[in-house]
Scaffold this active site. Structure first.
Site, PDB file in Angstrom:
ATOM      1  N   HIS A  18      40.332   3.138 -16.791  1.00  0.00           N
ATOM      2  CA  HIS A  18      40.187   1.724 -17.134  1.00  0.00           C
ATOM      3  C   HIS A  18      40.863   0.830 -16.090  1.00  0.00           C
ATOM      4  CE1 HIS A  18      41.342  -1.874 -19.713  1.00  0.00           C
ATOM      5  NE2 HIS A  18      40.029  -1.812 -19.858  1.00  0.00           N
ATOM      6  N   ARG A  19      40.046   0.091 -15.358  1.00  0.00           N
ATOM      7  CA  ARG A  19      40.531  -0.725 -14.224  1.00  0.00           C
ATOM      8  C   ARG A  19      41.182   0.188 -13.180  1.00  0.00           C
ATOM      9  NH1 ARG A  19      43.339  -5.680 -17.744  1.00  0.00           N
ATOM     10  NH2 ARG A  19      41.876  -5.544 -19.483  1.00  0.00           N
ATOM     11  N   GLU A  45      36.239   2.493 -13.941  1.00  0.00           N
ATOM     12  CA  GLU A  45      35.766   1.261 -14.582  1.00  0.00           C
ATOM     13  C   GLU A  45      35.992   0.073 -13.652  1.00  0.00           C
ATOM     14  OE1 GLU A  45      35.892  -1.998 -18.012  1.00  0.00           O
ATOM     15  OE2 GLU A  45      37.693  -1.311 -16.993  1.00  0.00           O
ATOM     16  N   ASP A  47      35.470  -4.092 -13.496  1.00  0.00           N
ATOM     17  CA  ASP A  47      35.090  -5.386 -14.071  1.00  0.00           C
ATOM     18  C   ASP A  47      34.638  -6.288 -12.930  1.00  0.00           C
ATOM     19  OD1 ASP A  47      35.876  -4.934 -16.811  1.00  0.00           O
ATOM     20  OD2 ASP A  47      37.960  -5.173 -16.200  1.00  0.00           O
ATOM     21  N   HIS A  60      39.481  -8.363 -13.424  1.00  0.00           N
ATOM     22  CA  HIS A  60      39.270  -8.496 -14.865  1.00  0.00           C
ATOM     23  C   HIS A  60      39.173  -9.941 -15.324  1.00  0.00           C
ATOM     24  CE1 HIS A  60      40.481  -8.877 -19.116  1.00  0.00           C
ATOM     25  NE2 HIS A  60      39.735  -7.798 -19.265  1.00  0.00           N
ATOM     26  N   GLU A 127      31.299  -3.490 -15.534  1.00  0.00           N
ATOM     27  CA  GLU A 127      31.166  -4.520 -16.576  1.00  0.00           C
ATOM     28  C   GLU A 127      30.832  -5.886 -15.984  1.00  0.00           C
ATOM     29  OE1 GLU A 127      34.466  -4.971 -19.330  1.00  0.00           O
ATOM     30  OE2 GLU A 127      33.540  -6.756 -20.213  1.00  0.00           O
ATOM     31  N   GLN A 163      28.034  -2.085 -18.463  1.00  0.00           N
ATOM     32  CA  GLN A 163      28.541  -2.444 -19.786  1.00  0.00           C
ATOM     33  C   GLN A 163      28.803  -3.949 -19.816  1.00  0.00           C
ATOM     34  OE1 GLN A 163      32.686  -1.515 -20.255  1.00  0.00           O
ATOM     35  NE2 GLN A 163      32.978  -1.311 -18.052  1.00  0.00           N
TER      36      GLN A 163
END
Ligand code: G3P
Ligand code: CA
Length: 268
Positions: A18-19, A45, A47, A60, A127, A163
């Site tokens: 995540h990140r 991941e 963003d 993010h 994302e 996503q």
């Protein structure tokens, strides 16, 4: 489920950094992504935000306030301005026990820089953030993925997952390229409940859902996975929670500590 990852049959759960491995290194830097790979994350991941001059960058927040020494909205800054900013020193100040001199002066990477460094060896969970603020974000994303042969006939299915919390953004991506697997992110006030109609609607364009792990129940996961959709809770950082969610049938999860999730997966 095997659809999303060609080697899913050989792994017990999908580990999403995540990140990047953002519990260990400044989020959304190449170092954090690299560490995610070293720690056996299956996916990085990413963003996305978009600069004033239309470049997709890995960040993010809509502002640079939290993760740099400067302030401002990304949409008001050019890539040249973004590139001058230090995206690592904040981490050293916030987490002195994890500090590294290597983190000082790290740049915010563009999506192209991420793909230059890690594609085609890595997989990406990308994302679209705040798509309503960035018209044309989806077209830009697909065009870059095309450039890197990560769409259409060239790519291995599941190497890139897109996503979003935005249904409109995912449907736009689906219209532009039906071959990209999509994950619908959902916001719930715990506990999460989903109707048959909602499941059917999501299945029209997506292969899975993502939701905050505290909203998840065994019944929710069963209902969603029985329908053929995957479930990816976020952001799960404690081993006990990881183990419990896997017991409940989660397909995989987002974690700031891919090393911890890897240990949990290996021990099962
Ligand atoms: O994309 C899954 C999860 O990351 C959603 O929350 O705010 O961390 O992007 P956020
Ligand atoms: Ca995210």
């Amino acid at each position: 489920i095997a659809k999303i990852s060609s080697d899913y049959g050989q792994i017990k759960a999908i580990n999403i950094s995540h990140r990047g491995a953002s519990g260990h290194a400044p989020e959304h830097t190449l170092q954090a992504y690299e560490l995610g790979n070293v720690m056996n994350g299956d996916y990085i991941e990413v963003d996305l935000q978009m600069t004033k001059d239309g470049e997709l960058i890995a960040l993010h927040d809509e502002t640079i306030d939290r993760t740099t020494e400067k302030k401002g909205l990304v949409k008001n800054l050019t890539l040249k301005e973004i590139k001058k900013i230090d995206a690592g020193s904040w981490f050293n100040e916030a987490f002195p026990k994890k500090m590294s001199t290597e983190y000082s002066g790290l740049q915010i990477p563009t999506l192209r820089e991420v793909l230059d460094r890690f594609s085609p060896d890595s997989k990406f969970f990308i994302e679209t953030k705040s798509p309503e603020v960035y018209p044309g974000m989806e077209e830009k994303l697909i065009s870059i993925l095309n450039e890197y042969n990560l769409t259409g006939a060239h790519h291995t299915f599941g190497n890139v997952v897109v996503q979003s919390f935005s249904v409109e953004s995912l449907k736009k991506v689906h219209q532009l390229d039906e071959s990209i697997p999509l994950v619908q992110l959902l916001s719930y006030y715990a506990p999460a409940v989903i109707t048959d109609t909602e499941v059917s609607k999501i299945k029209e364009y997506a292969v899975g859902v993502g939701l905050h792990y505290t909203a998840v129940s065994p019944g929710y996961i069963k209902k969603v996975t029985d329908s053929g959709l995957m479930v990816f809770p976020y952001t799960v950082n404690e081993k006990e929670d990881m183990d419990m969610l896997l017991d409940w049938g989660a397909t995989g999860m987002f974690t700031n500590y891919p090393d911890r999730l890897d240990e949990v997966i290996q021990s099962r």
